[in-house]
Scaffold this active site. Structure first.
Site, mmCIF file in Angstrom:
data_model
loop_
_atom_site.group_PDB
_atom_site.id
_atom_site.type_symbol
_atom_site.label_atom_id
_atom_site.label_comp_id
_atom_site.label_asym_id
_atom_site.label_seq_id
_atom_site.Cartn_x
_atom_site.Cartn_y
_atom_site.Cartn_z
ATOM 1 N N TYR A 88 -2.469 -6.801 16.715
ATOM 2 C CA TYR A 88 -2.714 -5.962 15.527
ATOM 3 C C TYR A 88 -4.061 -5.242 15.647
ATOM 4 O O TYR A 88 -4.170 -4.041 15.360
ATOM 5 C CB TYR A 88 -2.666 -6.853 14.294
ATOM 6 C CG TYR A 88 -2.945 -6.171 12.982
ATOM 7 C CD1 TYR A 88 -2.006 -5.344 12.377
ATOM 8 C CD2 TYR A 88 -4.152 -6.392 12.317
ATOM 9 C CE1 TYR A 88 -2.259 -4.741 11.155
ATOM 10 C CE2 TYR A 88 -4.412 -5.795 11.098
ATOM 11 C CZ TYR A 88 -3.461 -4.973 10.518
ATOM 12 O OH TYR A 88 -3.721 -4.378 9.311
ATOM 13 N N LYS A 136 -4.590 -1.203 15.737
ATOM 14 C CA LYS A 136 -5.372 -0.525 14.707
ATOM 15 C C LYS A 136 -6.588 0.197 15.301
ATOM 16 O O LYS A 136 -7.009 1.238 14.786
ATOM 17 C CB LYS A 136 -5.803 -1.518 13.633
ATOM 18 C CG LYS A 136 -4.649 -2.035 12.768
ATOM 19 C CD LYS A 136 -3.921 -0.895 12.087
ATOM 20 C CE LYS A 136 -2.948 -1.382 11.022
ATOM 21 N NZ LYS A 136 -2.194 -0.269 10.397
ATOM 22 N N LEU A 187 0.821 -1.211 0.000
ATOM 23 C CA LEU A 187 0.000 0.000 0.000
ATOM 24 C C LEU A 187 0.855 1.261 0.000
ATOM 25 O O LEU A 187 0.562 2.220 -0.716
ATOM 26 C CB LEU A 187 -0.919 0.005 1.218
ATOM 27 C CG LEU A 187 -2.161 -0.877 1.149
ATOM 28 C CD1 LEU A 187 -2.800 -1.008 2.526
ATOM 29 C CD2 LEU A 187 -3.166 -0.312 0.147
ATOM 30 N N ASN A 242 1.645 4.689 7.396
ATOM 31 C CA ASN A 242 1.280 3.418 6.782
ATOM 32 C C ASN A 242 2.106 2.236 7.286
ATOM 33 O O ASN A 242 1.697 1.095 7.129
ATOM 34 C CB ASN A 242 1.431 3.542 5.258
ATOM 35 C CG ASN A 242 1.309 2.231 4.533
ATOM 36 O OD1 ASN A 242 0.210 1.703 4.349
ATOM 37 N ND2 ASN A 242 2.441 1.664 4.124
ATOM 38 N N THR A 250 -1.370 -7.251 0.296
ATOM 39 C CA THR A 250 -0.044 -6.806 0.720
ATOM 40 C C THR A 250 0.691 -8.005 1.300
ATOM 41 O O THR A 250 0.127 -9.103 1.422
ATOM 42 C CB THR A 250 -0.130 -5.705 1.791
ATOM 43 O OG1 THR A 250 -0.643 -6.282 3.001
ATOM 44 C CG2 THR A 250 -1.044 -4.564 1.345
ATOM 45 N N ASP A 270 13.902 4.687 11.455
ATOM 46 C CA ASP A 270 12.870 3.975 12.208
ATOM 47 C C ASP A 270 11.905 4.997 12.794
ATOM 48 O O ASP A 270 12.223 5.687 13.759
ATOM 49 C CB ASP A 270 13.532 3.163 13.321
ATOM 50 C CG ASP A 270 12.540 2.345 14.149
ATOM 51 O OD1 ASP A 270 11.322 2.472 13.924
ATOM 52 O OD2 ASP A 270 13.001 1.579 15.021
ATOM 53 N N ILE A 271 10.716 5.085 12.239
ATOM 54 C CA ILE A 271 9.766 6.127 12.639
ATOM 55 C C ILE A 271 9.072 5.817 13.958
ATOM 56 O O ILE A 271 8.294 6.618 14.455
ATOM 57 C CB ILE A 271 8.724 6.401 11.526
ATOM 58 C CG1 ILE A 271 8.145 5.107 10.936
ATOM 59 C CG2 ILE A 271 9.375 7.203 10.409
ATOM 60 C CD1 ILE A 271 7.064 4.476 11.734
ATOM 61 N N ASP A 279 11.009 3.866 4.452
ATOM 62 C CA ASP A 279 10.872 2.432 4.693
ATOM 63 C C ASP A 279 12.134 1.944 5.374
ATOM 64 O O ASP A 279 13.248 2.248 4.937
ATOM 65 C CB ASP A 279 10.639 1.655 3.399
ATOM 66 C CG ASP A 279 9.996 0.303 3.658
ATOM 67 O OD1 ASP A 279 8.804 0.148 3.371
ATOM 68 O OD2 ASP A 279 10.700 -0.593 4.174
#
Length: 302
Positions: A171, A175, A19, A100, A205, A73-74, A38
């Site tokens: 997860y 989310k 995505l 994302n 994905t 690394d965000i 990334d």
């Protein structure tokens, strides 16, 4: 979509594949300059040997667009700060942030290790919060200096966060947290010219093609409803000035379908005007439930 984002600077996290890659390419095709973030890790978050961000940048440049890669690394303060600073220093501005990045470590709850819980919450939820925080600080400074931006944040939730998904407790929790973060950010940042929305996409994905292999399989002919590129037009529009006035919303998107999700709001209610006892409140709750809409099915149940 060409031209809808002319002159805008867009940051997309987790943009090396799936995505994120589709979003980065779509924004570039719409005229934006794109920072492709990334970390280059595997499906479980472990480091990889290649640089998928650099490959996406090469694709954008080959098509005549403008882009640069960022490999930080965000989910760390320094990585998130560097991401936003890189966009501003390289292109002189920041207009849109697309959060994302993510990965999976699926287990049924009784088998889910604490480390796998922490890792998934870290990259999905913390990995949304930190770039959002640093982008918001930049836009607040711009607004206070009299340069109120036309800024956009698009967060990535999931049907798992809205309904739950068997084997994905970590997860699903992350989310769902992203939805709450989106609502708060939309309310807090509106004064600075920032709109914040979330998407709950269904697409093929690395994360979904194994978990939902049969559903996500590409067709041999006809419309590929699970192609990640189907999601990107909505993200590009939300990230553009054309989406003025749209904030604090969650959109489910799959194939050619876009749905405005309507979250928790009051349903049937009973008020005794005094404290209930356990027996009578149980009877009242059963009557309320009989009048209420049933919840949606958790993914993975029949």
């Amino acid at each position: 979509m060409s031209g809808i984002c002319d002159g805008r600077v867009v940051v997309v996290t987790g943009a090396g594949r799936g995505l994120g890659r589709a979003h980065a390419l779509a924004f570039a095709a719409a005229g934006a300059r794109v920072v492709v973030n990334d970390l280059g890790v595997g499906l479980d978050g472990t480091p990889g040997a290649d640089s998928p961000a650099a490959r996406v940048v090469a694709e954008i440049r080959a098509a005549g667009g403008e882009a640069m890669a960022h490999g930080g690394d965000i989910a760390t303060t320094e990585g998130a700060r560097s991401l936003i600073a890189t966009a501003v220093e390289r292109y002189g501005r920041l207009d849109t942030l697309v959060n994302n990045a993510g990965f999976l470590r699926d287990r049924m709850l009784v088998n889910l290790d604490e480390d796998d819980w922490d890792a998934v919450l870290r990259v999905h939820l913390k990995g949304h919060f930190l770039p959002l925080k640093h982008a918001a600080a930049h836009w607040r400074s711009e607004a206070k200096a009299g340069r109120t931006p036309v800024a956009r944040i698009i967060n990535t939730s999931s049907g798992a966060g809205l309904l739950g998904s068997l084997g994905q407790g970590n997860y699903s929790a992350a989310k769902a947290g992203i939805v709450g973060l989106t609502l708060v950010a939309a309310a807090e940042l509106a004064r600075y010219g920032v709109q914040v929305n979330a998407i709950a996409p269904a697409a093929r994905t690395r994360m979904t093609e194994r978990t939902f292999a049969e559903t996500m399989a590409a067709p041999t002919a006809g419309f590929d409803a699970m192609a990640p590129e189907n999601v990107s037009p909505l993200v590009v529009w939300l990230g553009s000035a054309a989406s003025e006035g749209v904030t604090g919303r969650v959109f489910e998107t799959e194939g050619g379908r876009v749905t405005v999700m309507e979250g928790w709001r009051p349903g049937p209610s009973a008020d005794k005007g005094a404290r209930w006892d356990a027996d009578e409140v149980g009877d009242a709750v059963r009557k309320l439930l009989a009048c209420a809409e049933p919840p949606g099915a958790v993914y993975g149940t029949t």
